[in-house]
Write a protein that holds these residues in place. Structure first.
Motif, PDB file in Angstrom:
ATOM      1  N   ARG A 113       0.819  -1.222   0.000  1.00  0.00           N
ATOM      2  CA  ARG A 113       0.000   0.000   0.000  1.00  0.00           C
ATOM      3  C   ARG A 113       0.844   1.259   0.000  1.00  0.00           C
ATOM      4  N   SER A 114       2.017   1.202   0.604  1.00  0.00           N
ATOM      5  CA  SER A 114       2.865   2.397   0.698  1.00  0.00           C
ATOM      6  C   SER A 114       4.321   1.984   0.539  1.00  0.00           C
ATOM      7  N   ALA A 115       4.681   1.609  -0.659  1.00  0.00           N
ATOM      8  CA  ALA A 115       6.017   1.079  -0.951  1.00  0.00           C
ATOM      9  C   ALA A 115       7.111   2.015  -0.458  1.00  0.00           C
ATOM     10  N   GLY A 116       7.954   1.486   0.417  1.00  0.00           N
ATOM     11  CA  GLY A 116       9.096   2.249   0.891  1.00  0.00           C
ATOM     12  C   GLY A 116       8.797   3.271   1.963  1.00  0.00           C
ATOM     13  N   LEU A 117       7.581   3.255   2.509  1.00  0.00           N
ATOM     14  CA  LEU A 117       7.204   4.207   3.559  1.00  0.00           C
ATOM     15  C   LEU A 117       6.532   3.485   4.714  1.00  0.00           C
ATOM     16  N   VAL A 118       6.720   4.012   5.898  1.00  0.00           N
ATOM     17  CA  VAL A 118       5.858   3.666   7.024  1.00  0.00           C
ATOM     18  C   VAL A 118       4.870   4.823   7.104  1.00  0.00           C
ATOM     19  N   GLN A 119       3.592   4.509   7.027  1.00  0.00           N
ATOM     20  CA  GLN A 119       2.554   5.534   7.059  1.00  0.00           C
ATOM     21  C   GLN A 119       1.561   5.220   8.164  1.00  0.00           C
ATOM     22  N   SER A 120       1.112   6.275   8.840  1.00  0.00           N
ATOM     23  CA  SER A 120       0.083   6.101   9.856  1.00  0.00           C
ATOM     24  C   SER A 120      -1.242   6.629   9.319  1.00  0.00           C
ATOM     25  N   ARG A 121      -2.310   6.191   9.938  1.00  0.00           N
ATOM     26  CA  ARG A 121      -3.638   6.648   9.535  1.00  0.00           C
ATOM     27  C   ARG A 121      -3.847   8.132   9.802  1.00  0.00           C
ATOM     28  N   ILE A 122      -3.039   8.723  10.695  1.00  0.00           N
ATOM     29  CA  ILE A 122      -3.215  10.144  11.004  1.00  0.00           C
ATOM     30  C   ILE A 122      -2.333  11.041  10.137  1.00  0.00           C
ATOM     31  N   GLY A 123      -1.676  10.450   9.131  1.00  0.00           N
ATOM     32  CA  GLY A 123      -0.964  11.252   8.148  1.00  0.00           C
ATOM     33  C   GLY A 123       0.537  11.359   8.312  1.00  0.00           C
ATOM     34  N   LEU A 124       1.104  10.771   9.349  1.00  0.00           N
ATOM     35  CA  LEU A 124       2.557  10.784   9.511  1.00  0.00           C
ATOM     36  C   LEU A 124       3.180   9.731   8.608  1.00  0.00           C
ATOM     37  N   GLU A 125       4.406   9.980   8.150  1.00  0.00           N
ATOM     38  CA  GLU A 125       5.093   8.985   7.342  1.00  0.00           C
ATOM     39  C   GLU A 125       6.596   9.215   7.384  1.00  0.00           C
ATOM     40  N   ALA A 126       7.323   8.144   7.060  1.00  0.00           N
ATOM     41  CA  ALA A 126       8.783   8.210   6.975  1.00  0.00           C
ATOM     42  C   ALA A 126       9.253   7.154   5.995  1.00  0.00           C
ATOM     43  N   GLU A 127      10.360   7.436   5.335  1.00  0.00           N
ATOM     44  CA  GLU A 127      10.948   6.457   4.434  1.00  0.00           C
ATOM     45  C   GLU A 127      11.464   5.277   5.229  1.00  0.00           C
ATOM     46  N   ALA A 128      11.412   4.100   4.600  1.00  0.00           N
ATOM     47  CA  ALA A 128      11.831   2.883   5.290  1.00  0.00           C
ATOM     48  C   ALA A 128      12.499   1.922   4.326  1.00  0.00           C
ATOM     49  N   HIS A 129      13.406   1.140   4.852  1.00  0.00           N
ATOM     50  CA  HIS A 129      13.958   0.017   4.112  1.00  0.00           C
ATOM     51  C   HIS A 129      12.900  -1.066   4.115  1.00  0.00           C
TER      52      HIS A 129
END
Length: 191
Positions: free
Chosen positions: A43-59
């Motif tokens: 659903r969000s390739a390469g990101l950690v995403q939260s339902r409240i709109g926060l996100e960060a790049e991830a391995h």
């Protein structure tokens, strides 16, 4: 002494939000982190995403990723202060032991966030090993529609009817899963 942590909960408890907040706290203090998430969740390739709109790049890891070697290599280039793993239920048992080794031998705290059980109430393989060997277990709270603590993940079909059989893993969010207390989970499956 570095530790292996497992933050677990049902769906919609804020696991990814908690991970992102912990990551922010480390980075705000000038510390270096490494964030991982499962490749299985497309659903969000390469990101950690939260339902409240926060996100960060991830391995991204698969079931064949050697986390020990990948993280130790990065740690050798520039020391890591923390490793954070989202969707930890999808780790293999061997990968959980690699993360424990990072805490024990490399001295890097490892914070894992994931579901404890699947839509049938059965442990995920990665969660089972984390529950068995983590230094610290932290249950995050979600709320059932009745106001009680939600501990179960009910899978529903496109029309909202409970799904009782199928593959352990089916990626989805609020469109596919409801966080319920055990009483309402059991009642939904009995209907």
């Amino acid at each position: 002494m570095a530790k292996l942590y497992f933050y677990y909960a049902s769906m919609n408890a804020g696991k990814s939000s908690s991970l992102l907040q912990a990551d922010f706290n480390y980075r705000e203090r000038g510390m270096r982190t490494m964030v991982w998430t499962a490749s299985l969740d497309t659903r969000s390739a390469g990101l950690v995403q939260s339902r409240i709109g926060l996100e960060a790049e991830a391995h991204r890891y698969t079931d064949t990723t050697d986390l020990w070697h990948a993280i130790v290599a990065a740690h050798g280039e520039a020391p890591l202060d923390c490793v954070l793993v989202d969707e930890a239920q999808f780790l293999t048992g061997a990968q959980v032991w690699q993360l424990a080794r990072l805490a024990d031998e490399a001295g890097i705290p490892v914070l894992c966030y994931g579901l404890r059980t699947d839509f049938r109430g059965e442990l995920f393989p990665g969660s089972a090993v984390l529950l068995g060997i983590a230094d610290a277990l932290v249950e995050l709270k979600a709320v059932c529609h009745c106001g009680r603590k939600a501990t179960m993940n009910l899978r529903v079909d496109e029309s909202g009817a409970p799904v009782k059989e199928g593959q352990q893993t089916e990626i989805g969010g609020n469109d596919r899963y409801l966080a319920l207390c055990r009483k309402h989970f059991s009642a939904a499956l009995a209907s």
